[in-house]
Motif scaffolding. Structure first.
Motif, PDB file in Angstrom:
ATOM      1  N   HIS A 221       1.109  -1.131   0.127  1.00  0.00           N
ATOM      2  CA  HIS A 221      -0.023   0.080  -0.009  1.00  0.00           C
ATOM      3  C   HIS A 221       0.850   1.299  -0.066  1.00  0.00           C
ATOM      4  O   HIS A 221       2.102   1.358   0.375  1.00  0.00           O
ATOM      5  CB  HIS A 221      -1.011  -0.020   1.191  1.00  0.00           C
ATOM      6  N   ASN A 222       0.099   2.428  -0.317  1.00  0.00           N
ATOM      7  CA  ASN A 222       0.827   3.646  -0.374  1.00  0.00           C
ATOM      8  C   ASN A 222       2.094   3.858  -1.217  1.00  0.00           C
ATOM      9  O   ASN A 222       3.150   4.485  -0.969  1.00  0.00           O
ATOM     10  CB  ASN A 222       1.252   4.091   1.225  1.00  0.00           C
ATOM     11  N   ASP A 248      -6.077  -4.729   6.903  1.00  0.00           N
ATOM     12  CA  ASP A 248      -5.616  -3.672   7.894  1.00  0.00           C
ATOM     13  C   ASP A 248      -5.428  -2.428   7.162  1.00  0.00           C
ATOM     14  O   ASP A 248      -5.087  -1.585   8.060  1.00  0.00           O
ATOM     15  CB  ASP A 248      -4.322  -4.425   8.526  1.00  0.00           C
ATOM     16  N   PHE A 249      -5.042  -2.200   6.074  1.00  0.00           N
ATOM     17  CA  PHE A 249      -4.767  -0.958   5.240  1.00  0.00           C
ATOM     18  C   PHE A 249      -5.559  -0.490   4.156  1.00  0.00           C
ATOM     19  O   PHE A 249      -5.064  -0.203   3.219  1.00  0.00           O
ATOM     20  CB  PHE A 249      -3.292  -1.144   5.264  1.00  0.00           C
ATOM     21  N   LYS A 250      -6.784  -0.909   4.111  1.00  0.00           N
ATOM     22  CA  LYS A 250      -7.697  -0.518   2.987  1.00  0.00           C
ATOM     23  C   LYS A 250      -7.786   1.056   2.779  1.00  0.00           C
ATOM     24  O   LYS A 250      -7.921   1.324   1.600  1.00  0.00           O
ATOM     25  CB  LYS A 250      -9.018  -1.121   3.211  1.00  0.00           C
ATOM     26  N   ASP A 251      -7.611   1.865   3.763  1.00  0.00           N
ATOM     27  CA  ASP A 251      -7.654   3.254   3.683  1.00  0.00           C
ATOM     28  C   ASP A 251      -6.448   3.733   3.060  1.00  0.00           C
ATOM     29  O   ASP A 251      -6.197   4.845   2.726  1.00  0.00           O
ATOM     30  CB  ASP A 251      -8.270   3.846   4.883  1.00  0.00           C
ATOM     31  N   VAL A 265      -6.442   8.433  -5.427  1.00  0.00           N
ATOM     32  CA  VAL A 265      -7.902   8.022  -4.876  1.00  0.00           C
ATOM     33  C   VAL A 265      -7.784   6.633  -4.364  1.00  0.00           C
ATOM     34  O   VAL A 265      -6.627   5.963  -4.526  1.00  0.00           O
ATOM     35  CB  VAL A 265      -8.740   7.893  -6.072  1.00  0.00           C
ATOM     36  N   LEU A 266      -8.607   6.322  -3.879  1.00  0.00           N
ATOM     37  CA  LEU A 266      -8.740   4.993  -2.926  1.00  0.00           C
ATOM     38  C   LEU A 266      -8.947   3.812  -4.196  1.00  0.00           C
ATOM     39  O   LEU A 266      -9.864   3.949  -5.056  1.00  0.00           O
ATOM     40  CB  LEU A 266      -9.850   4.921  -1.995  1.00  0.00           C
ATOM     41  N   THR A 267      -8.400   3.077  -4.039  1.00  0.00           N
ATOM     42  CA  THR A 267      -8.372   1.907  -5.064  1.00  0.00           C
ATOM     43  C   THR A 267      -9.804   0.980  -5.058  1.00  0.00           C
ATOM     44  O   THR A 267     -10.186   0.890  -5.921  1.00  0.00           O
ATOM     45  CB  THR A 267      -6.983   0.805  -4.952  1.00  0.00           C
ATOM     46  N   LEU A 268     -10.035   0.803  -3.744  1.00  0.00           N
ATOM     47  CA  LEU A 268     -11.248   0.137  -3.427  1.00  0.00           C
ATOM     48  C   LEU A 268     -12.574   1.061  -4.102  1.00  0.00           C
ATOM     49  O   LEU A 268     -13.607   0.510  -3.849  1.00  0.00           O
ATOM     50  CB  LEU A 268     -11.691  -0.298  -2.264  1.00  0.00           C
TER      51      LEU A 268
END
Length: 489
Positions: A221-222, A248-251, A265-268
């Motif tokens: 992530h990130n 645990d790190f969806k945001d 942007v958020l991937t989800l």
């Protein structure tokens, strides 16, 4: 004692000066002896010199030392001679030191290390085989450095027992796929953290193929990844499978959306807006009659003990001939029957957690694989067409020849009307021959002469067929008609 003159004092300084400088320098390079009274805390086999304002590791460390904490100091370089052999040392903490140089032989005397913390330093590059002596190492922390180059990650070769590798918050631009993919991966590695780096591309197809116990501990992530529906598909699938690396790190799973200006942007959220990606769902396992399939008990932990239950919560046993648990814990089914449809459950038991995985199998009432039935119809149509063509050729070329040009089929030259209407003409002639004997009745019948018969059957008196085309008449030789086939009017 008399005073030395200036020339003598200068000569003494030239002799003693370098010696004093070398002693001072050696003291800076080697460090001062261990001071458990003022600088360090010594508790049995644990030595902590944290926040001791040290510029070099202390010397004369006890050989029985198992834990050595040198964090939060100013140790900028770690050379090969920093310590004697410490055969029992299993934990070494060197974080927050401003460490910028590691000798390739820095760990030759501490080969029993299992935990090494080099985080929050100024390391820029890891040389090849740097950690090779640490064959027992299990956890390596390298996060929050300035590492941009790793010699194709050969620096980690020899770490046969490494379980956790932390590389987040560095300057890495290439994803270390060779550490996790089949055949080249470190078999014991269960956690790889490359989050918060400069990685701009992922081999998503390879990531999908990884087992769940690797994906569960693969943190990426990130990173400045470009937004795509393929990336969304990977992240969404991992979330549905409840993998820690996403849950645990969806945001913090973000991507860079193309445009002016570029946005993070958020991937989800890519399925709800932006790219309008398709919704991701966990699909059932589809199969066909007589097939043999393998159900994968893809657990989040490696080397778990696995058992299976059939539909109806019936445990798999040797009595069931169509099911078999493979050595890797997966379930083999087949040849499949229609009543094999249902929910199959894998129960996995591990050291840290237990898992239950349900797999729905749908068996179609067909022995065909998808698409083969349409292919069969196409083949059937093609064969039918070929048979029709063959029959036409047989009809055209292999039937008995009845043309006048064929041997034995010539028309008699004396018969002007040919053989097509020979019976009718014969009948008319017989009427003419018996006419006198029959009297008036015979005269009446004789009026139905040969000309009438010929015209009635489409022939003129010269023995030629006549067809009407529009308002015109078309003539054809009677010899073109089969002799034994009467023409119907």
């Amino acid at each position: 004692m008399g005073r030395l003159d200036i020339p003598h004092r200068r000569s003494i300084f030239l002799l003693v000066g370098p010696l004093l400088w070398s002693l001072h320098a050696s003291g800076q390079l080697i460090g001062s002896p261990l001071d458990c009274q003022n600088l360090c805390v010594c508790a049995s086999n644990i030595i902590s010199c944290s926040k001791g304002n040290l510029t070099n590791p202390p010397t004369r460390l006890p050989k029985y030392t198992t834990v050595l904490d040198l964090s939060f100091n100013s140790i900028g370089r770690l050379r090969a001679e920093w310590t004697p052999v410490l055969s029992r040392l299993h934990t070494l903490l060197l974080s927050h030191n401003g460490l910028s140089f590691l000798s390739s032989a820095a760990f030759v005397h501490v080969t029993k290390l299992r935990y090494l913390d080099l985080s929050a330093n100024q390391l820029r590059q890891l040389d090849e085989n740097m950690f090779e002596p640490l064959e027992n190492l299990e956890v390596l922390l390298l996060y929050k450095n300035s590492i941009s180059q790793i010699e194709r990650f050969a620096a980690f070769s020899g770490l046969a027992n490494l379980q956790k590798l932390y590389l987040s918050q560095n300057l890495i631009s290439r994803f270390p796929l060779e550490l996790v993919k089949e055949r080249s991966r470190m078999e014991t590695l269960t956690l790889l953290d490359v989050s918060s780096n400069r990685i701009k591309a992922l081999t998503l197809l390879e990531l999908r193929a990884l087992p769940a116990w690797i994906k569960n501990g693969l943190y990426f992530h990130n990173n400045p990844l470009p937004c795509s529906c393929d990336l969304f598909d990977v992240v969404a699938h991992w979330q549905l499978k409840d993998l820690s690396s996403v849950v645990d790190f969806k945001d913090e799973h973000t991507c860079i959306l193309a445009g002016q200006p570029k946005r993070k942007v958020l991937t989800l959220d890519l399925d709800k807006a932006y790219l309008n990606c398709s919704e991701v769902k966990l699909t059932d396992r589809e199969a066909y009659l007589e097939q043999v399939v393998v159900l994968d008990c893809d657990t989040k932990q490696k080397d778990m003990v696995k058992t299976w239950a059939l539909p109806g919560n019936i445990l798999v046993s040797s009595a069931n001939k169509s099911t078999r648990i493979l050595p890797d814990g997966n379930l083999q089914l087949g040849p499949l029957r229609e009543d094999d449809s249902g929910v199959y459950t894998c129960y996995a038991i591990g050291d840290a957690l237990n898992e239950t995985i349900n797999i729905t199998v749908v068996v179609f009432n067909s022995t065909m694989i998808p698409g083969l039935e349409n292919l069969k119809t196409a083949y059937t149509t093609l064969i039918a067409c070929l048979i029709s063509i063959v029959m036409v050729f047989i009809y055209l070329y292999l039937t008995p020849c009845r043309c006048a040009c064929c041997p034995g089929q010539e028309l008699e030259k004396n018969d002007p009307t040919g053989s097509l209407h020979s019976s009718n003409v014969s009948n008319a002639q017989s009427h003419q021959e018996t006419g006198p004997e029959r009297g008036n009745e015979g005269d009446k019948d004789s009026s139905f002469d040969t000309k009438d018969l010929l015209e009635q059957n489409g022939l003129n008196p010269k023995g030629e067929e006549v067809w009407k085309v529009g308002n015109k008449k078309r003539k054809a030789s009677v010899s073109s008609v089969s002799s034994d086939t009467p023409m119907m009017v």
